[in-house]
Motif scaffolding. Structure first.
Motif, PDB file in Angstrom:
ATOM      1  N   UNK A  33     -22.503 -51.237 -43.331  1.00 46.68           N
ATOM      2  CA  UNK A  33     -21.988 -50.438 -44.432  1.00 46.68           C
ATOM      3  C   UNK A  33     -21.371 -51.312 -45.513  1.00 46.68           C
ATOM      4  N   UNK A  34     -20.719 -52.387 -45.099  1.00 46.86           N
ATOM      5  CA  UNK A  34     -20.157 -53.320 -46.083  1.00 46.86           C
ATOM      6  C   UNK A  34     -21.258 -53.928 -46.940  1.00 46.86           C
ATOM      7  N   UNK A  35     -22.377 -54.290 -46.308  1.00 51.01           N
ATOM      8  CA  UNK A  35     -23.483 -54.867 -47.083  1.00 51.01           C
ATOM      9  C   UNK A  35     -24.025 -53.859 -48.085  1.00 51.01           C
ATOM     10  N   UNK A  36     -24.139 -52.587 -47.639  1.00 49.84           N
ATOM     11  CA  UNK A  36     -24.610 -51.546 -48.551  1.00 49.84           C
ATOM     12  C   UNK A  36     -23.644 -51.375 -49.719  1.00 49.84           C
ATOM     13  N   UNK A  37     -22.336 -51.364 -49.415  1.00 53.25           N
ATOM     14  CA  UNK A  37     -21.342 -51.192 -50.469  1.00 53.25           C
ATOM     15  C   UNK A  37     -21.339 -52.368 -51.433  1.00 53.25           C
ATOM     16  N   UNK A  38     -21.545 -53.591 -50.910  1.00 56.14           N
ATOM     17  CA  UNK A  38     -21.603 -54.750 -51.797  1.00 56.14           C
ATOM     18  C   UNK A  38     -22.795 -54.659 -52.745  1.00 56.14           C
ATOM     19  N   UNK A  39     -23.956 -54.220 -52.207  1.00 53.29           N
ATOM     20  CA  UNK A  39     -25.126 -54.071 -53.069  1.00 53.29           C
ATOM     21  C   UNK A  39     -24.888 -53.016 -54.137  1.00 53.29           C
ATOM     22  N   UNK A  40     -24.289 -51.884 -53.728  1.00 53.68           N
ATOM     23  CA  UNK A  40     -24.017 -50.828 -54.696  1.00 53.68           C
ATOM     24  C   UNK A  40     -23.020 -51.297 -55.759  1.00 53.68           C
ATOM     25  N   UNK A  47     -10.671 -52.798 -45.857  1.00 52.59           N
ATOM     26  CA  UNK A  47     -10.515 -51.605 -46.683  1.00 52.59           C
ATOM     27  C   UNK A  47      -9.733 -51.921 -47.955  1.00 52.59           C
ATOM     28  N   UNK A  48      -8.703 -52.759 -47.852  1.00 51.37           N
ATOM     29  CA  UNK A  48      -7.954 -53.176 -49.043  1.00 51.37           C
ATOM     30  C   UNK A  48      -8.873 -53.931 -50.004  1.00 51.37           C
ATOM     31  N   UNK A  49      -9.761 -54.771 -49.465  1.00 49.57           N
ATOM     32  CA  UNK A  49     -10.685 -55.524 -50.318  1.00 49.57           C
ATOM     33  C   UNK A  49     -11.669 -54.592 -51.020  1.00 49.57           C
ATOM     34  N   UNK A  50     -12.150 -53.571 -50.296  1.00 52.75           N
ATOM     35  CA  UNK A  50     -13.096 -52.634 -50.922  1.00 52.75           C
ATOM     36  C   UNK A  50     -12.435 -51.899 -52.088  1.00 52.75           C
TER      37      UNK A  50
END
Length: 248
Positions: free
Chosen positions: A219-226, A21-24
Motif C-alpha cells: 500500500x505504501x508503494x501504491x501511495x508513493x506512486x499516486x 503514518x506521520x510520514x504519509x
C-alpha cells in the motif's frame, strides 16, 4: 521519542506503522517531497530500535497537526486488552509435554503453555510453536531431551528467551537477532540435554503478521506512486497556468 522509552528498546511493527503514518501525512501536506518521503520510509521499515526511529519524525508535527515540531511517542501504554496480559491466563496448561520416538510431535496454534513443558525426541523431531500460544505463567520452562533427534521452538518477537540446555555432540541454538523484551511479555526458559541432536530456537512472526506487513508495504508503494503522479499533475498545471498568464 519521549523520555519514557529507552532508545535501545526494540521497536515493534506497530511503532514503525505510527512513524510511517506521520510520514504519509507529511508528504500529503507538502512538508516532505517524494525523495525525502521514500528515504525516510525505507529507514522506518529498517529501524529496529526506538533510537533509530526517533530522528525520522523529529522535525515533523506528530499526527500532521499544524503545530511546533513534535516527536512521535513510543512510550508503551499499559498492557491490557489484546496485549501480553491477555495471553497470561494461569491454570495448568493445555499440554504438559510431547514425545517423538522414530516419529514427530507438534504443538502449535492456540494452546496454553504450562509452567513446565517437557519433551523427548529420540530419532525423531518435534515443533513447539509459541507464536499464537497463551501462557500459564509469566515465566514458563520448556525442558527438551533430544537424542539423535531435534526440537524446534518458535517464539514471537518481544518474548524474553533464556537458553540453559547442555549439548554433547549436539547443541542448543540461541535465537538470532535477540533484543530487549517487550513490557509485560512472558519469559521462556529453554533447558534440557541434547546428545547427537539439537534444539533450535527461532524468532518468527506469525503468517498473518507477515502478510499484514507485506500488504502495508504494498500500500505504501501504491501511495508513493499516486503522490508522485499528483505532484507531476500539479507541476504541469502550474506550467500551463504560467504559459497562459504570459499569453495574456
Amino acid at each position: 521519542m519521549t523520555d519514557e522509552a529507552s532508545p535501545d528498546l526494540r521497536a515493534s511493527d506497530a511503532d514503525r506503522e505510527r512513524v510511517a503514518e506521520v510520514l504519509r501525512e507529511a508528504v500529503a501536506e507538502g512538508r516532505l517531497d517524494m525523495a525525502e518521503f521514500e528515504e525516510r520510509l525505507d529507514a522506518t521499515y529498517r529501524a529496529r530500535t526506538y533510537g533509530e526511529l526517533a530522528p525520522i519524525t523529529r522535525d515533523l508535527p506528530a499526527g500532521g497537526a499544524v503545530a511546533p515540531p513534535a516527536r512521535v511517542s513510543f512510550a508503551k501504554e499499559p498492557v491490557g486488552g489484546g496485549g501480553w496480559a491477555s495471553r497470561i491466563v494461569g491454570g495448568e496448561g493445555s499440554s504438559a509435554g510431547g514425545v517423538a520416538i522414530l516419529s514427530g510431535f507438534e504443538r502449535k496454534g492456540r494452546w496454553t503453555v504450562p509452567k513446565r513443558f517437557s519433551c523427548l525426541a529420540l530419532l525423531g523431531g518435534g515443533e513447539i510453536d509459541l507464536r499464537e500460544a497463551d501462557f500459564a505463567d509469566r515465566e514458563v520452562e520448556i525442558s527438551c531431551v533430544a537424542v539423535m533427534g531435534g526440537v524446534q521452538v518458535l517464539v514471537p518477537p518481544g518474548v524474553e528467551v533464556v537458553v540453559r540446555g547442555i549439548g554433547v555432540m549436539g547443541g542448543f541454538e540461541h535465537p538470532r537477532d535477540d533484543g530487549p523484551p517487550e513490557p509485560g511479555a512472558p519469559r521462556v526458559v529453554i533447558s534440557g540435554f541434547a546428545f547427537w541432536g539439537g534444539v533450535g530456537v527461532e524468532r518468527r512472526a506469525t503468517r498473518a503478521e507477515r502478510q499484514r506487513l507485506k500488504e502495508r508495504r504494498r500500500q505504501d508503494r501504491v501511495e508513493r506512486r499516486e503522490a508522485r503522479h499528483e505532484l507531476h499533475r500539479a507541476r504541469r498545471a502550474d506550467r500551463d497556468g504560467e504559459r497562459e498568464r504570459r499569453r495574456r
